[in-house]
Design a protein around this motif. Structure first.
Motif, mmCIF file in Angstrom:
data_model
loop_
_atom_site.group_PDB
_atom_site.id
_atom_site.type_symbol
_atom_site.label_atom_id
_atom_site.label_comp_id
_atom_site.label_asym_id
_atom_site.label_seq_id
_atom_site.Cartn_x
_atom_site.Cartn_y
_atom_site.Cartn_z
ATOM 1 N N LEU A 107 50.049 30.789 34.454
ATOM 2 C CA LEU A 107 48.947 31.486 35.097
ATOM 3 C C LEU A 107 49.282 32.961 35.229
ATOM 4 C CD1 LEU A 107 47.370 29.589 38.126
ATOM 5 C CD2 LEU A 107 46.302 30.399 36.029
ATOM 6 N N LEU A 139 48.033 36.102 37.060
ATOM 7 C CA LEU A 139 47.097 36.507 38.103
ATOM 8 C C LEU A 139 47.204 37.986 38.420
ATOM 9 C CD1 LEU A 139 47.175 33.610 40.725
ATOM 10 C CD2 LEU A 139 45.442 34.177 39.029
ATOM 11 N N ASP A 140 46.077 38.652 38.347
ATOM 12 C CA ASP A 140 45.997 40.023 38.837
ATOM 13 C C ASP A 140 44.580 40.257 39.362
ATOM 14 O OD1 ASP A 140 44.469 40.102 36.627
ATOM 15 O OD2 ASP A 140 45.751 41.444 35.472
ATOM 16 N N ALA A 198 50.389 41.703 40.282
ATOM 17 C CA ALA A 198 50.462 40.885 39.069
ATOM 18 C C ALA A 198 51.416 39.731 39.308
ATOM 19 C CB ALA A 198 50.944 41.737 37.894
ATOM 20 N N LEU A 199 50.900 38.539 39.138
ATOM 21 C CA LEU A 199 51.706 37.341 39.357
ATOM 22 C C LEU A 199 51.758 36.517 38.080
ATOM 23 C CD1 LEU A 199 51.085 35.572 42.787
ATOM 24 C CD2 LEU A 199 53.201 36.475 41.806
ATOM 25 N N ALA A 200 52.957 36.221 37.644
ATOM 26 C CA ALA A 200 53.110 35.348 36.478
ATOM 27 C C ALA A 200 53.653 34.013 36.955
ATOM 28 C CB ALA A 200 54.055 35.977 35.463
ATOM 29 N N LEU A 201 52.804 33.008 36.913
ATOM 30 C CA LEU A 201 53.203 31.704 37.442
ATOM 31 C C LEU A 201 53.365 30.664 36.338
ATOM 32 C CD1 LEU A 201 51.143 31.239 40.716
ATOM 33 C CD2 LEU A 201 53.552 31.811 40.417
#
Lengths: 112, 112
Positions: free
Chosen positions: A87, A89-90, B86-89
């Motif tokens: 995923l 997400l931003d 910004a999240l990288a999951l």
DNA sequence: CCCCTATGTCAGGGAAGTCTGACAGGGGGG
DNA sequence: CCCCCCTGTCAGACTTCCCTGACATAGGGG
């Protein structure tokens, strides 16, 4: 498979499933391989009914799959496996997803 | 900025803040620019106290910042602004974060 | 004066999520 | 027979979240 942006509703479900220390720990344990429920419960030191509930939530979010394996002798063991995902997400992704929400419909939606 | 992986606890807070249709919609509205609270409440058609609660949660998660601007005449308006992130999951990130959880401490490992 | 807009906080009630102990099976082995 | 391990589901208690209506405060005008 990371090329499919989730809808807002899906995103809510997935994020809701991840937003829990227990479930984070469950996924962490599953990252190193599949296990069956009772074993997992022991390792994480939580009651099976509780674990069950959390697993259901994770499964509902598509983050986990369960496979009930019945041995030749009839004894069954349920193996749990983490589903790989990615995923990104931003703010833009959030804004995009927000448009696909089908919830309470804030009436901003006018009839056609 | 995205080079700092959040701790498990922070992650829970952020994800919990994002896992809500209302808050998703709030961020979506803020993505196109700052606004003040009452305006936002009107645009999203929700009560201000409710919006306040959600904003607090978003602010606690560090996803939003509020700035109370007092005009020369004394009238004040609180502008809300989305904080870029910004999240990288993926599974690995989750597993990593799970190790940094400080919660109920399941005492899975007493050996020390 | 009365009406408008704005921020901030509170009480309360109702809905949803969380957790525990108990129970009903199915099967293996001393 | 008794004891062990596994799966699956329940009712109930407990907690936390979500939402609404009301109130206090401050300035801008007609």
């Amino acid at each position: 498979m990371s090329g499919t942006p989730p809808t807002g509703d899906e995103l809510v479900v997935v994020l809701g499933a991840l937003a829990s220390p227990h479930r984070l720990r469950i996924l962490g344990a599953l990252a190193s391989g599949r296990t069956y429920v009772s074993e997992l419960a022991r390792r994480l030191e939580m009651n099976r009914p509780l674990l069950y509930m959390h697993l259901q939530k994770l499964e509902a979010a598509g983050l986990v799959t369960g496979e009930l394996v019945t041995a030749r002798d009839g004894s069954s063991v349920k193996y749990i496996e983490a589903v790989p995902f990615a995923l990104a997400l931003d703010l833009d992704a959030i804004a995009l997803a927000a448009h696909t929400l089908t919830g309470p419909a804030p009436a901003t939606e006018r009839e056609k």
